[in-house]
Scaffold this motif. Structure first.
Motif, PDB file in Angstrom:
ATOM      1  N   VAL A 135      -8.955   6.216   8.112  1.00 14.32           N
ATOM      2  CA  VAL A 135      -7.660   5.802   7.572  1.00 14.32           C
ATOM      3  C   VAL A 135      -7.252   6.834   6.508  1.00 14.32           C
ATOM      4  CG1 VAL A 135      -6.342   3.724   6.474  1.00 14.32           C
ATOM      5  CG2 VAL A 135      -8.113   3.311   8.234  1.00 14.32           C
ATOM      6  N   SER A 136      -8.165   6.581   5.401  1.00 16.14           N
ATOM      7  CA  SER A 136      -7.954   7.490   4.227  1.00 16.14           C
ATOM      8  C   SER A 136      -8.887   8.094   3.559  1.00 16.14           C
ATOM      9  CB  SER A 136      -6.920   6.865   3.430  1.00 16.14           C
ATOM     10  OG  SER A 136      -6.632   7.889   2.018  1.00 16.14           O
ATOM     11  N   ARG A 164      -0.329  10.799   3.473  1.00 16.13           N
ATOM     12  CA  ARG A 164      -0.433   9.761   3.704  1.00 16.13           C
ATOM     13  C   ARG A 164      -1.905   9.386   3.166  1.00 16.13           C
ATOM     14  NH1 ARG A 164       1.865   9.014   9.974  1.00 16.13           N
ATOM     15  NH2 ARG A 164       3.988  10.025   9.356  1.00 16.13           N
ATOM     16  N   THR A 166      -4.258   7.519  -0.089  1.00 15.65           N
ATOM     17  CA  THR A 166      -3.957   6.533  -0.810  1.00 15.65           C
ATOM     18  C   THR A 166      -3.417   7.181  -1.981  1.00 15.65           C
ATOM     19  OG1 THR A 166      -5.801   5.453   0.108  1.00 15.65           O
ATOM     20  CG2 THR A 166      -5.135   4.709  -2.102  1.00 15.65           C
ATOM     21  N   TYR A 187       4.925   6.082   4.803  1.00 13.28           N
ATOM     22  CA  TYR A 187       3.758   4.994   4.878  1.00 13.28           C
ATOM     23  C   TYR A 187       4.264   3.772   5.586  1.00 13.28           C
ATOM     24  CZ  TYR A 187       1.302   7.843   1.311  1.00 13.28           C
ATOM     25  OH  TYR A 187       0.278   8.713   0.772  1.00 13.28           O
ATOM     26  N   CYS A 191       3.385  -0.911   4.643  1.00 10.20           N
ATOM     27  CA  CYS A 191       2.137  -0.398   4.073  1.00 10.20           C
ATOM     28  C   CYS A 191       1.859  -0.999   2.900  1.00 10.20           C
ATOM     29  CB  CYS A 191       2.464   1.041   3.781  1.00 10.20           C
ATOM     30  SG  CYS A 191       1.080   1.790   3.085  1.00 10.20           S
ATOM     31  N   THR A 210       3.922  -5.141  -0.063  1.00  6.94           N
ATOM     32  CA  THR A 210       4.044  -3.904   0.975  1.00  6.94           C
ATOM     33  C   THR A 210       5.258  -3.390   0.220  1.00  6.94           C
ATOM     34  OG1 THR A 210       5.817  -4.971   2.332  1.00  6.94           O
ATOM     35  CG2 THR A 210       3.797  -5.339   2.884  1.00  6.94           C
ATOM     36  N   ARG A 233      -2.575   2.678   3.385  1.00  8.43           N
ATOM     37  CA  ARG A 233      -3.174   1.737   4.493  1.00  8.43           C
ATOM     38  C   ARG A 233      -4.761   1.267   4.099  1.00  8.43           C
ATOM     39  NH1 ARG A 233       0.712  -0.299   7.749  1.00  8.43           N
ATOM     40  NH2 ARG A 233       2.374   1.200   7.527  1.00  8.43           N
ATOM     41  N   ALA A 236      -5.556  -2.156   3.414  1.00  6.35           N
ATOM     42  CA  ALA A 236      -5.701  -3.454   4.267  1.00  6.35           C
ATOM     43  C   ALA A 236      -7.077  -3.613   4.822  1.00  6.35           C
ATOM     44  CB  ALA A 236      -4.688  -3.042   5.376  1.00  6.35           C
TER      45      ALA A 236
END
Length: 256
Positions: A135-136, A164, A166, A187, A191, A210, A233, A236
């Motif tokens: 994801v990141s 994208r 964090t 995002y 997001c 968000t 993301r 989450a």
């Protein structure tokens, strides 16, 4: 810079604010200091309870750079042990670079004690890892420009958003709506965003939302300073799992 026992000016990270979120070394520095300069705007007074009785405490919120350095140099000249507290960790937005340059010019020795950064305290409050596999895997620490020092031309928010990764936005709370509009294209409106005001201090506030709705929450709460914004993301908690701990990964048994 050579580290020596004779150092008398100690730049110390005070952490995010809570008196029990400073390091053992920081507590020892405060306990032995004759003079302590601290940022009253961002620091919970409870941290100062680590100072020894009789230490001279100087609130720097009304001092400019010359005034702060004059205090440090003057105390050193008097043979006193000095602590310059910074909020969070001295490696980020602490003005340590400009202060130590002037101390070098004055021949005053110094050292640095790290602290818990505000963004780490913010992530801990909501139980989130900022680097989730697939994801990141990157965290961008940045700020925005309003009534502050100009940002380098290559460090636009749009450029960082394109990764994208964090995002951790400092000094940005008064521009939340404008910034979310700028980030939405990369995002997405859904997001996750977390805003933490005065992490670990009295009056702490945590807003979870968000990109689409966080500005409404910030404005309703009336937040104007001392807040960090986390966007990405990874917040989450969805994503892959680390190869480091995968059952299929071959592990070599090393001799003890």
């Amino acid at each position: 810079m050579e580290l020596e026992q004779a150092m008398t000016v100690h730049f110390v990270g005070a952490g995010p604010g809570a008196a029990d979120l400073i390091t053992l070394r920081a507590a020892a520095r405060l306990a032995s200091a004759d003079v302590v300069l601290y940022p009253g705007t961002y620091l919970d007074d409870a941290v100062l309870a680590h100072c020894r009785e009789g230490a001279r405490l100087v609130d720097t919120q009304d001092l400019d750079l010359d005034g702060i350095v004059a205090e440090l140099v003057g105390a050193h000249g008097a043979g006193l042990d000095v602590v310059r507290l910074t909020s969070g960790d001295p490696s980020v937005y602490s003005a340590v670079a400009e202060q130590t340059r002037r101390l070098d010019d004055a021949g005053v020795p110094w050292d640095v004690t790290p602290g818990v950064p505000a963004y780490a305290a913010a992530a801990a409050l909501v139980g989130r890892e900022l680097t989730v596999p697939l994801v990141s895997q990157s965290v961008v620490l940045t700020r925005t420009q309003a009534r502050s020092t100009a940002m380098p031309e290559t460090e636009s928010l749009a450029a960082f958003a394109a990764t994208r990764a964090t995002l951790v936005l400092h000094l940005a709370i008064t521009r939340t709506r404008e910034l979310m509009a700028e980030l939405e294209g990369e995002y997405g409106a859904d997001c996750p965003v977390v805003v933490v005001h005065r992490a670990s201090q009295p009056g702490e506030q945590v807003l979870v939302g968000t990109v689409a709705d966080i500005a409404d929450q910030v404005e309703a709460a009336g937040l104007r300073q001392a807040a960090v914004i986390l966007v990405g993301r990874a917040l989450a908690r969805d994503g892959g799992e680390s190869w480091l701990y995968a059952g299929s990964r071959r592990r070599e048994i090393r001799p003890v």
